[in-house]
Every structure is written in C-alpha cells, then in structure tokens.
Design a protein around this motif. Sequence first.
Motif, PDB file in Angstrom:
ATOM      1  N   ALA A 208       0.874  -1.179   0.000  1.00 39.15           N
ATOM      2  CA  ALA A 208       0.000   0.000   0.000  1.00 39.15           C
ATOM      3  C   ALA A 208       0.905   1.221   0.000  1.00 39.15           C
ATOM      4  O   ALA A 208       1.545   1.525   1.006  1.00 39.15           O
ATOM      5  CB  ALA A 208      -0.931   0.011   1.211  1.00 39.15           C
ATOM      6  N   TRP A 218      -3.736  -2.447   7.732  1.00 42.29           N
ATOM      7  CA  TRP A 218      -4.173  -1.534   6.677  1.00 42.29           C
ATOM      8  C   TRP A 218      -5.659  -1.218   6.811  1.00 42.29           C
ATOM      9  O   TRP A 218      -6.065  -0.059   6.655  1.00 42.29           O
ATOM     10  CB  TRP A 218      -3.904  -2.125   5.291  1.00 42.29           C
ATOM     11  N   ILE A 233      -4.485  -0.641  -1.228  1.00 39.83           N
ATOM     12  CA  ILE A 233      -3.660  -1.802  -1.560  1.00 39.83           C
ATOM     13  C   ILE A 233      -3.617  -1.970  -3.074  1.00 39.83           C
ATOM     14  O   ILE A 233      -4.651  -2.034  -3.734  1.00 39.83           O
ATOM     15  CB  ILE A 233      -4.203  -3.064  -0.879  1.00 39.83           C
TER      16      ILE A 233
END
Length: 436
Positions: A208, A218, A233
């Motif tokens: 990412a 994330w 991502i």
Amino acid sequence: MRRLQCGHPLNVFPLGNAFLDDSAQQRRSQGLGNLQRLGDERLLQLLRWLDVSSLGRCCQCSCMMRGFAAAEELWQPLVMNQVLAAAGSENCCRDGFNGFSWKGRTWREAFLRSRSGPPPPRTARTPRIYSDVLYRGFFYAATELNPSWLSTETIQRVSHDISPHDFLERFEQQSCPVIVEGCVKHWPAMHWSRDTLVSRFGAVPFAAGAADFPLELWYDYAQSNTDDVPLFIFDKYFASRAPELLKDYEVPKIFHGRDLFNFLGEQRPDFRWLLIGFRRSGSKWHLDPNKTCAWNAVVRGRKRWLLLPPGCPPPGVHPSKDGAEVTQPVSLLEWFSNFYEELQRHVEANPAWELKEGTCGAGDLVFIPSGWWHCVLNLDDDTIAVTQNYASETHVSSVRRFLSERRDQVSHAALCASSRLSWQGYQAESWNMDIR
C-alpha cells in the motif's frame, strides 16, 4: 462538495484570510524567526530532513512552527519508514507491525499513540495560521464527491455472455473500452470482504503506497484516516504472498489463452494486481505499462472510471516527453475539483477527445485498451478488485516497439532476451528484448 464538519486540527486557514487579521504577519515573524524568509513549500522541504525527535522539538518551539512541523505530509513518510523497516520481521503480527498499530486519525497521532500513549489535551486554542500549502490537504480531504462527477455513463455495456470472437472484433480490435456486466459473478472471489480476507490473511503484508502493511493493520488505517490521498492496496505480489487467492478467480473466457506474454513464463512483465481501497481512494491518471491492454474486475463495491484515447492527456496532467513521468495534482479529488469541468469543455470543443465515463459495480469487468489514459475512483468502502494486463495479438506491434525502445520503462527488470511468440498459429517476429 460538503461543508467542513470541523476546523483544521492545527487551526490553519487559507492564506487569503490573513488580510483580515492585523496580527498575522507579526505572529508569523515571531513564531518562525529567521525561517520566516522561506516560503511555506521551502520550509516544509527543510523539515523533511528532520527525524522524529527533531520534528517533535520543533512542535514545541511555537504555535506557528507547530503548524508546519506537525503537517501530515511530514509524518506519513516517517511512519511508512517505520513500517518498511519492519517488513518481513518476526514481529509482524495481528497485534501490530514491529510495535506499530494504527490508533487515531492522523499519521502523527497514530505514531505518538503507538509510542507513548495519547498526546496530552490542549488547554489553549492555537492562534490562527494562514497557509494555502498547509490547508490544501485538509481541504481536499473534506471535499465531498460532486454528483455531477458520477452522473455520466458513456462507456458501452454488454452482457457477460458475449463471445470471445465478438469481444475481439467489436472492442479489442476497435480499441474501445467496454463494461462487461456480470462477467465475474460466478467467481468465489465475490465473497471477499474485510471480514473474510482478514480472517484468512490478516497477518499477511500487502503493498500500500511505499510500504507493506499487514492486511488487518491496513484496514484499521483505511477506516479511520483523514488523508486527502488515502492509501490503498495495489499489490503485484499477492499471488506469492497469499496464493490461495488465485483459487478464487480465473481469467474470464473472453481473455483466456490470448496473452502473448504467457510464452515468456517467469520472465514475463508484471501483469496482475490485487486492489483494495476505501471510498475516495483510487488511481490518478496514468497509462498501463508496456503498451498492454487490461481488464479490471470488481468483486466488491463500485469503481468510477474516466478514460481518454491515446495522445489525449487530460487537463492538469503533464507527461514528460518520454512518457516516463507524469505531473498532476497531488490527489484525485484535487484533480476532479479543479479540472473535471475543464475536461468536459475541452471534450465538447474537440470531438476527437472521446471521453469515456462509467461506474463498474460488483461482478462487472472493465476493458482498458492499449494506450488509453484512465483514472479510477473508489466509490464505496472496502472496494475490492483484481486486474490483469495482457499483450494481445491486436497490439503486439506496439508492445514490441515499447519493449525495444523504452527499456528503462519496462515494468519488470527480469524480462530478458529475444523471444518468439505464437498465438493460435500467429508467429511474431523476434522481440529483441535484451532488457537488463
């Protein structure tokens, strides 16, 4: 555009407001000292050289200096470096990444909370700071999607039962973008979501931005950040990091067996990516690598697509002469806010600029022809898609010329010397791909 729900956390205002504040210049000179001679951009560039401790001390110098030293664009790379330093370490786990976990809404707050707990409450209101440079990111992070950006549908749509022959003849050979509705609704990947993916791959790192994040970390970031350019991502290594994902989807029948790069085996260029993003994240204007075509299949959420024909870079987007670099606004929302209407006017005045716009929903697939400019905006939280690039017989000459003449721009350094490619009896000439 929605109204801002609250003020800037550091009490920053657009520069024009300084004309209504008689003490603005005095506060700047007293708060910055000799550094007041630097413009705001130059001052931020100087602060980028500082480490975490030095930035923290700058935040204590004055309210004015704190407005600059606490800027998100300074703290994000510092945190990302912490994550990068931990990549692959044994401390990568669901409870954090090398001791880091996302707590708070800003990068600075997340860093401080992970290291020393929540910052102390502020008892006095910070004096106003006037700077367009500091205010810009906050403004575009609070900019709501304008309905006019999403209302036009000019990308042709066809049913999922279109035959490979019809697709090739009507769209690929005509270099025409298209949305194939319901093309991937049979995939097991249609069940992907935050819950299902985190339960299977929560501790697995995915790319990412400039760092690899464990998937669970994330998601913690994605649901609470206030970035004007949210990280999403975009991982080309997911097949080796989470090979089970490959069992959940397959190449659609209209593309099956037609990728000439398959003949290169392990030496083929990068070609497939996993994409996960929340609302307002997305890909800025770009061209796909190696003059390839691409398909992008959405399994969750919706994606908004804008596409322009080859040789038609949109306003506000400036490719370098060799095409290796593209200069454009920092965020996709900034581009939409400042250039979307200009693009509409330009298209009306130039019929050759065949702008294609459309929204691709879950189960649908978008075809992007070789050389087409495009940008993509995620419209829903937890939007998930798979995309692949391929070298088609239709565009094999363009691909070969790119690999031969733009070797420094090839997306995979392992791509190596001359190969003869065949596709259903088609014999291509030697590609002369002596890439090093």
